[in-house]
Design a protein around this motif. Structure first.
Motif, short mmCIF file in Angstrom:
data_model
loop_
_atom_site.label_atom_id
_atom_site.label_comp_id
_atom_site.label_asym_id
_atom_site.label_seq_id
_atom_site.Cartn_x
_atom_site.Cartn_y
_atom_site.Cartn_z
N ASP A 34 51.80 90.55 31.19
CA ASP A 34 51.67 90.95 32.59
C ASP A 34 50.21 91.18 32.98
O ASP A 34 49.86 91.12 34.15
CB ASP A 34 52.46 92.24 32.84
N GLU A 35 49.37 91.49 31.99
CA GLU A 35 47.98 91.84 32.24
C GLU A 35 47.09 90.60 32.32
O GLU A 35 47.42 89.55 31.77
CB GLU A 35 47.45 92.77 31.13
N PRO A 36 45.92 90.71 32.99
CA PRO A 36 44.92 89.64 32.91
C PRO A 36 44.50 89.44 31.46
O PRO A 36 44.47 90.38 30.66
CB PRO A 36 43.75 90.19 33.74
N LEU A 37 44.17 88.20 31.11
CA LEU A 37 43.78 87.87 29.74
C LEU A 37 42.35 87.34 29.71
O LEU A 37 41.91 86.66 30.63
CB LEU A 37 44.72 86.82 29.15
N MET A 38 41.65 87.64 28.62
CA MET A 38 40.29 87.16 28.44
C MET A 38 40.16 86.55 27.05
O MET A 38 40.74 87.06 26.08
CB MET A 38 39.28 88.30 28.60
N ILE A 39 39.42 85.44 26.95
CA ILE A 39 39.13 84.83 25.67
C ILE A 39 37.64 84.51 25.61
O ILE A 39 36.93 84.58 26.62
CB ILE A 39 39.94 83.54 25.43
N SER A 40 37.16 84.13 24.42
CA SER A 40 35.77 83.73 24.25
C SER A 40 35.71 82.23 24.00
O SER A 40 36.46 81.69 23.18
CB SER A 40 35.14 84.46 23.05
N LEU A 41 34.81 81.56 24.73
CA LEU A 41 34.62 80.12 24.58
C LEU A 41 33.20 79.85 24.09
O LEU A 41 32.25 80.48 24.55
CB LEU A 41 34.83 79.40 25.92
N TYR A 42 33.08 78.90 23.16
CA TYR A 42 31.78 78.51 22.63
C TYR A 42 31.66 77.00 22.66
O TYR A 42 32.57 76.29 22.23
CB TYR A 42 31.60 79.02 21.20
N ARG A 76 24.68 100.68 17.10
CA ARG A 76 23.93 99.85 18.03
C ARG A 76 24.89 99.07 18.90
O ARG A 76 25.88 98.55 18.44
CB ARG A 76 23.03 98.87 17.28
N CYS A 77 24.57 99.00 20.14
CA CYS A 77 25.37 98.23 21.08
C CYS A 77 24.48 97.22 21.76
O CYS A 77 23.42 97.57 22.26
CB CYS A 77 26.02 99.13 22.13
N CYS A 78 24.87 95.99 21.75
CA CYS A 78 24.13 94.96 22.47
C CYS A 78 24.62 94.94 23.91
O CYS A 78 25.80 94.77 24.17
CB CYS A 78 24.34 93.59 21.83
N LEU A 79 23.70 95.16 24.82
CA LEU A 79 24.05 95.18 26.23
C LEU A 79 23.90 93.78 26.79
O LEU A 79 22.83 93.20 26.74
CB LEU A 79 23.12 96.14 26.99
N THR A 80 24.95 93.27 27.31
CA THR A 80 24.88 91.94 27.89
C THR A 80 25.93 91.81 28.97
O THR A 80 26.98 92.43 28.91
CB THR A 80 25.10 90.85 26.82
N ALA A 81 25.61 91.07 29.98
CA ALA A 81 26.62 90.77 31.00
C ALA A 81 27.54 89.71 30.41
O ALA A 81 27.10 88.64 30.05
CB ALA A 81 25.95 90.25 32.26
N PHE A 82 28.82 90.02 30.27
CA PHE A 82 29.72 89.05 29.65
C PHE A 82 30.55 88.36 30.72
O PHE A 82 30.88 88.93 31.75
CB PHE A 82 30.62 89.69 28.59
N PHE A 83 30.83 87.10 30.46
CA PHE A 83 31.62 86.32 31.38
C PHE A 83 33.09 86.52 31.06
O PHE A 83 33.51 86.39 29.92
CB PHE A 83 31.26 84.84 31.28
N LEU A 84 33.87 86.82 32.06
CA LEU A 84 35.29 87.07 31.87
C LEU A 84 36.05 85.77 32.11
O LEU A 84 36.06 85.23 33.21
CB LEU A 84 35.76 88.15 32.85
N ILE A 85 36.67 85.26 31.06
CA ILE A 85 37.46 84.05 31.17
C ILE A 85 38.91 84.49 31.35
O ILE A 85 39.58 84.89 30.41
CB ILE A 85 37.33 83.18 29.91
N LEU A 86 39.40 84.43 32.56
CA LEU A 86 40.74 84.93 32.86
C LEU A 86 41.73 83.78 32.78
O LEU A 86 41.57 82.75 33.42
CB LEU A 86 40.77 85.56 34.25
N LEU A 87 42.77 83.97 31.98
CA LEU A 87 43.81 82.96 31.86
C LEU A 87 44.92 83.19 32.87
O LEU A 87 45.73 82.31 33.12
CB LEU A 87 44.40 82.99 30.45
N THR A 88 44.98 84.41 33.42
CA THR A 88 46.00 84.69 34.43
C THR A 88 45.31 84.97 35.74
O THR A 88 44.16 85.40 35.78
CB THR A 88 46.84 85.91 34.04
N GLU A 135 38.32 82.79 18.95
CA GLU A 135 37.13 82.19 19.56
C GLU A 135 37.32 80.68 19.58
O GLU A 135 37.40 80.04 18.54
CB GLU A 135 35.89 82.61 18.79
N LEU A 136 37.39 80.14 20.79
CA LEU A 136 37.68 78.72 20.96
C LEU A 136 36.39 77.94 21.10
O LEU A 136 35.57 78.22 21.97
CB LEU A 136 38.56 78.52 22.20
N SER A 137 36.22 76.95 20.23
CA SER A 137 34.99 76.16 20.21
C SER A 137 35.33 74.68 20.22
O SER A 137 36.32 74.25 19.62
CB SER A 137 34.17 76.50 18.96
#
Length: 205
Positions: A189-197, A15-27, A162-164
């Motif tokens: 060198d690459e864009p970075l993404m994290i999860s914030l709660y 099962r895959c949950c389909l959701t639009a996810f927010f990209l938190i870019l650190l770079t 996961e940063l809360s």
């Protein structure tokens, strides 16, 4: 949120949950993310090794057909489990998704004890996060050649912590975290993404 179910075999259902996810870019990133892009998170498990590449490609075609353009591989190492590293079964299945024109965010090392260890004071958090990021960067080095070879279909890297506000309640903790992250982004060198709660723990300004 919608749930999409696809049948791999008579007994295996993913099962895959389909959701639009927010990209938190650190770079900084010149790439503009389409607001209508859909993505899924995939948590690698060793039981998925039994799913054939043919079945995996069929799955990639199915989710691509319904508009999913991005897959976040939540981790490429979980504790001591590395899933065959950059030449193993997980890498092969990531490449199969790329063959279906799906772009990846590649997760790095994840600590199974993260939630237990991070909920502490600022001094102990600094010790833990230093150790955590060292392991995280080591996993990045292990995958760096793979990332370079497949860079045209890699959106960036996902840091699976996961940063809360629940764990960083004080100004000292948040300032320390910000300084640690500023140092970390210099290593990639690459864009970075994290999860914030957010759990309502931050004081109102």
């Amino acid at each position: 949120m919608a749930t999409y179910t696809t049948k791999f075999t008579n007994k295996q259902v993913r099962r895959c949950c389909l959701t639009a996810f927010f990209l938190i870019l650190l770079t900084s990133c010149k790439q503009k993310v389409d607001n209508h892009d859909l993505g899924v998170f995939y948590q690698p498990l060793n039981q998925d090794r039994d799913i054939s590449l043919k079945q995996w490609k069929e799955f990639g075609e199915e989710i691509s057909d319904i508009g999913i353009k991005n897959v976040v591989i939540q981790w490429t190492q979980y504790g001591n489990e590395a899933f065959g590293e950059s030449h193993g079964w997980l890498a092969q299945r990531m490449e199969a998704l790329q063959d279906d024109n799906i772009k990846l965010w590649v997760g790095l090392y994840s600590d199974p004890n993260y939630f237990r260890e991070i909920h502490t004071n600022a001094t102990e958090q600094k010790v833990y996060l230093t150790e955590y990021f060292n392991k995280l960067h080591k996993s990045y080095v292990q995958w760096k050649t793979w990332l370079r070879i497949h860079s045209n279909k890699v959106q960036g890297l996902y840091l699976p912590l996961e940063l809360s506000d629940y764990d960083f309640k004080t100004p000292a903790q948040r300032e320390q975290l910000a300084n640690i992250l500023k140092q970390q982004i210099k290593l990639y060198d690459e864009p970075l993404m994290i999860s914030l709660y957010l759990s309502g723990q931050l004081p109102q300004s």
